[in-house]
Design a protein around this motif. Structure first.
Motif, PDB file in Angstrom:
ATOM      1  N   GLY A 388      -0.637   6.755   4.803  1.00 44.04           N
ATOM      2  CA  GLY A 388      -1.777   6.682   3.872  1.00 44.04           C
ATOM      3  C   GLY A 388      -2.624   5.443   4.050  1.00 44.04           C
ATOM      4  O   GLY A 388      -3.567   5.212   3.304  1.00 44.04           O
ATOM      5  N   ILE A 389      -2.271   4.606   5.032  1.00 42.98           N
ATOM      6  CA  ILE A 389      -3.094   3.428   5.335  1.00 42.98           C
ATOM      7  C   ILE A 389      -3.692   3.624   6.717  1.00 42.98           C
ATOM      8  O   ILE A 389      -2.981   3.863   7.692  1.00 42.98           O
ATOM      9  N   ASP A 390      -5.020   3.534   6.797  1.00 41.57           N
ATOM     10  CA  ASP A 390      -5.719   3.673   8.068  1.00 41.57           C
ATOM     11  C   ASP A 390      -5.863   2.284   8.684  1.00 41.57           C
ATOM     12  O   ASP A 390      -6.649   1.470   8.196  1.00 41.57           O
ATOM     13  N   PHE A 391      -5.072   2.009   9.700  1.00 38.84           N
ATOM     14  CA  PHE A 391      -5.122   0.691  10.347  1.00 38.84           C
ATOM     15  C   PHE A 391      -6.156   0.727  11.464  1.00 38.84           C
ATOM     16  O   PHE A 391      -6.119   1.608  12.325  1.00 38.84           O
ATOM     17  N   GLN A 392      -7.079  -0.248  11.450  1.00 38.55           N
ATOM     18  CA  GLN A 392      -8.109  -0.278  12.490  1.00 38.55           C
ATOM     19  C   GLN A 392      -8.361  -1.703  12.955  1.00 38.55           C
ATOM     20  O   GLN A 392      -8.583  -2.591  12.124  1.00 38.55           O
TER      21      GLN A 392
END
Ligand code: CA
Length: 744
Positions: A388-392
């Motif tokens: 649920g965490i979009d790491f970019q």
């Protein structure tokens, strides 16, 4: 010109008053409480009431009135810093467009639950009002667990700025914004440019420096702005700031060596940006803890933070599905971007995951953050599903020693060798322009300590406890230590010449003192039920002495050192270096050190010392038995010492209850020898070392012989127990577990 003071004003002041009259109302100098009340009663918009210089004792200031925008009613000091409000005093503001400035609250405490309240009575609030350039310095109730608050903001559109708050030591948050009535919600208060000075460890919940809201109204917006404040060594408990409402902004603040975190405990839609956290590798220094919906954490600089678990540099919590209002709302929609996390130990994701907290973060992004530990240590720990965490585009300094769960290299986490360079603002940034846009902007403004609080009241220096005063040499004899201590100044060292000392009175220590002798050449006996009594404000360091209980009275329950029998609001330190203690055995239950309930040691340290023939405990730190998460000592360190024939326990430490607001107690026993410790029939702990509810235990490199076992009872939290390289001869192995396994 009104002058309720009833005297002629000095000529210079008359001139000012005349000038002021044309522009903005009268200036009224008052010299006593009656005159003050009369002045308030007749004050009109634009008027200024001036308290005459001096000490105002037992002054409960009720400041009511209705100023107008641009024409406030002002209460101020004749000279800023020279109006001292002392004794049982406080300040309440009620009405609108009121301004208070220039007062100093010192040498006393509030008889109510608040020092400065933005309300008169319940329902009679202050709006559009301001307290500025005011000092509250150690204005503590002498009863440590008598809870009160220094500042309570109610109403709307109030400002609290350029104030200096230092040394809150009794229970209760230093400052709180209350949302408990409709006209205190959506308040748009500003809290800015304040100096929040050192707040010592409380040793219990209730030591927050700033709290905004309470769980009851936490799903309501507060819209409070907290900006450009300096938090200096605010160590009260795990939450430096406890956000418990929505829509607040925390911006541009500096957190210097403060143990704990800025916690978004309850409430949605808060913004935490452009803050600077400088831990300087001090233990338990932390950063930001994220809980709830729609939180933005952006452009924060976090360096040298050592905190772990909920106290890490950056912590994103798991929530409770359909959480009750007082538990943990799921993290949803968090934006965590452009933070620089440098030389710090822990980033915790989905932290607190357990059966109850089973909802991991969702709809969140974590991008363009810079993580740099110069030694390449990894610092990420994930406790649950992170999909649920979009790491970019996060950049991590090339890691050779990854942490528990190093993120996979890729677009989300770029590993690279990054050289840092210091910018003009003192912060570290990647030297290469290749990393522009990662971490905090290079021109992030860093608030200076001098830009906060007031210029006319000194800010405290570094923590130095002993040895900063004079050294006084004394010779042996009857009561020579008593006499020397009575005359000594804070920080002095009393140096004993060789010989025999006998004290017929209890030596009361009410300031930090060190007593020193050449090793083994000064022996001290005492005739009362204690040799030393540490009272409020006192701390004691002993070095090179030989203490003997041979002359102590033949009664049960003596101690060599004790604290005041009453609550002590100031934490103290007790240090022993190279001390020999013997024959505390004139009767049973003769302890070496027995503090009283509601006293708190920041540190008890014993190094290179020897203890023998003692009928009680060496350290009896088990006075707080109500299971409220309260305890008697934060850090207990015993190194390289020998304990022989101790009938009680070497250490009996108790911290009960399930509260999770403290870091301690910490206990270390290392390189020491225990010979026949704990075997006395009155030793109810059946232990040589009994630790109940300690959070951090290190027992390393010791030898225990013919002794009772070490018993460690784990109660709450995630205690770290390290036992290593100990030898047990004719001594049961340590018993570690919950109370069912170790006994209560
Ligand atoms: Ca708390």
């Amino acid at each position: 010109m009104r002058n309720p003071f009833g005297k002629f004003l000095p000529l210079a002041l008359v001139a000012i008053v005349l000038a002021a009259n044309q522009a903005r109302g009268a200036e009224i100098l008052v010299g006593n409480q009656q005159a003050y009340r009369a002045a308030v009663e007749s004050a009109e918009p634009g008027d200024t009431i001036i308290l005459a210089n001096g000490v105002w004792r037992d002054f409960e200031i009720l400041f009511t009135g209705h100023g107008r925008a641009g024409e406030p009613i002002t209460l101020t000091a004749e000279t800023r810093g020279e109006v001292i409000i002392s004794g049982r005093s406080n300040l309440r503001l009620a009405g609108e467009h009121l301004v208070v400035s220039g007062l100093v609250f010192r040498d006393g405490y509030t008889p109510t639950n608040t020092v400065i309240a933005f309300r008169g009575t319940r329902g009679d609030l202050a709006h559009h009002s301001r307290v500025t350039e005011t000092v509250i310095d150690h204005f503590n109730n002498p009863e440590r667990f008598e809870t009160d608050f220094w500042v309570m903001m109610y109403g709307r559109h109030n400002r609290f700025d350029h104030n200096h708050l230092e040394g809150k030591s009794n229970a209760g948050v230093t400052m709180a914004v209350r949302l408990d009535s409709e006209d205190s919600r959506r308040n748009h208060h500003r809290i800015d440019h304040n100096y929040f000075g050192p707040r010592p460890v409380l040793g219990s919940n209730g030591g927050e420096t700033l709290r905004i809201g309470t769980s009851t109204w936490s799903r309501t917006n507060s819209f409070t702005v907290v900006e450009n404040n300096y938090f200096d060594r605010c160590n009260g408990e795990v939450e430096i700031i406890s956000g418990k409402s929505g829509g607040n902004v925390f911006r541009g603040n500096v957190f210097h060596e403060s143990q704990g975190t800025l916690t978004l405990r309850h409430g949605h839609g808060n913004t935490v940006e452009n803050n600077v956290f400088l831990g300087n590798r001090v233990s338990h220094t932390g950063g930001i803890r994220v809980i709830n919906r729609d939180q933005v954490v952006r452009n924060n600089y976090l360096r040298g933070l050592t905190g772990h678990r909920f106290g890490g540099a950056l912590v994103v919590m798991n929530g409770v599905p359909n959480s009750p209002i007082n538990r943990y709302d799921q993290v949803d929609g968090a934006i965590i971007e452009n933070n620089s996390i440098i030389d710090s130990d822990h980033i915790e994701l989905a932290a607190g995951s357990d059966e109850e907290r089973s909802a991991p973060p969702i709809n969140s992004v974590f991008r363009s953050n810079l993580v740099h530990n110069s030694d390449g240590r990894g610092i990420f720990t994930a406790y649950d599903d992170l999909s649920g965490i979009d790491f970019q585009a996060n950049v991590i300094h090339e890691s050779t020693a990854p942490g528990a769960n190093p993120p996979e290299p890729g677009d989300a986490f770029v590993y690279s060798s990054i050289r840092l360079r210091q910018s003009a603002n003192g912060l570290l940034h990647p030297a290469s322009e290749e990393f522009n846009g990662i971490g905090v902007p290079r021109d992030l403004a860093v608030l200076k300590r001098e830009a906060t609080g007031v210029s006319w009241y000194p800010k405290p220096g570094p923590d130095v406890r002993f040895g900063f005063g004079q050294t006084r040499e004394i010779g042996p004899g009857l009561d020579s230590i008593f006499d020397a201590v009575a005359e000594a100044g804070a920080g002095d060292t009393i140096s004993l010449l060789p010989g025999e000392y006998l004290e017929s009175k209890i030596v009361v220590v009410d300031r930090p003192l060190a007593i020193h002798a050449p090793t083994g050449e000064a022996t001290i006996e005492f005739e009362r039920t204690a040799l030393f009594e540490i009272v409020d404000g006192g701390s004691l360091r002993l070095e090179g002495l030989e203490l003997s209980g041979m002359s102590a009275p033949d009664v049960a329950g003596n101690s060599a050192i004790r604290t005041s029998r009453y609550s002590m609001v100031s934490p103290y330190v007790l240090e022993l270096e190279n001390v020999t203690v013997s024959d505390l055995n004139s009767n049973h239950s003769f302890d070496f050190f027995s503090p009283a309930k509601h006293t708190f040691a920041n540190l008890v340290r014993i190094t290179n010392s020897r203890f023998r023939n003692i009928t009680g405990d060496v350290l009896a730190l088990e006075l707080e038995t109500e299971d409220l998460g309260i305890y008697n000592a934060e850090t207990i360190t015993i190194r390289n010492s020998i304990f022989e024939n101790i009938e009680g326990a070497l250490a009996n430490v108790y911290r009960g209850g399930t509260d999770e607001s403290t870091f301690g107690p910490h206990f270390e026993l290392s390189a020491s020898t225990l010979l026949s410790v704990g075997n006395g029939s009155r030793n109810a702990t059946n232990a040589s070392v009994r630790l109940h509810g300690a959070q951090d235990v290190e027992i390393i490199d010791n030898t225990l012989s013919g002794s009772e076992p070490i018993r460690i009872t784990t109660i709450v939290g995630d205690p770290v127990n390290t036992l290593d390289r100990n030898r047990f001869e004719n001594t049961p192995l340590p018993i570690i577990g919950d109370a069912s396994e170790t006994g209560p």
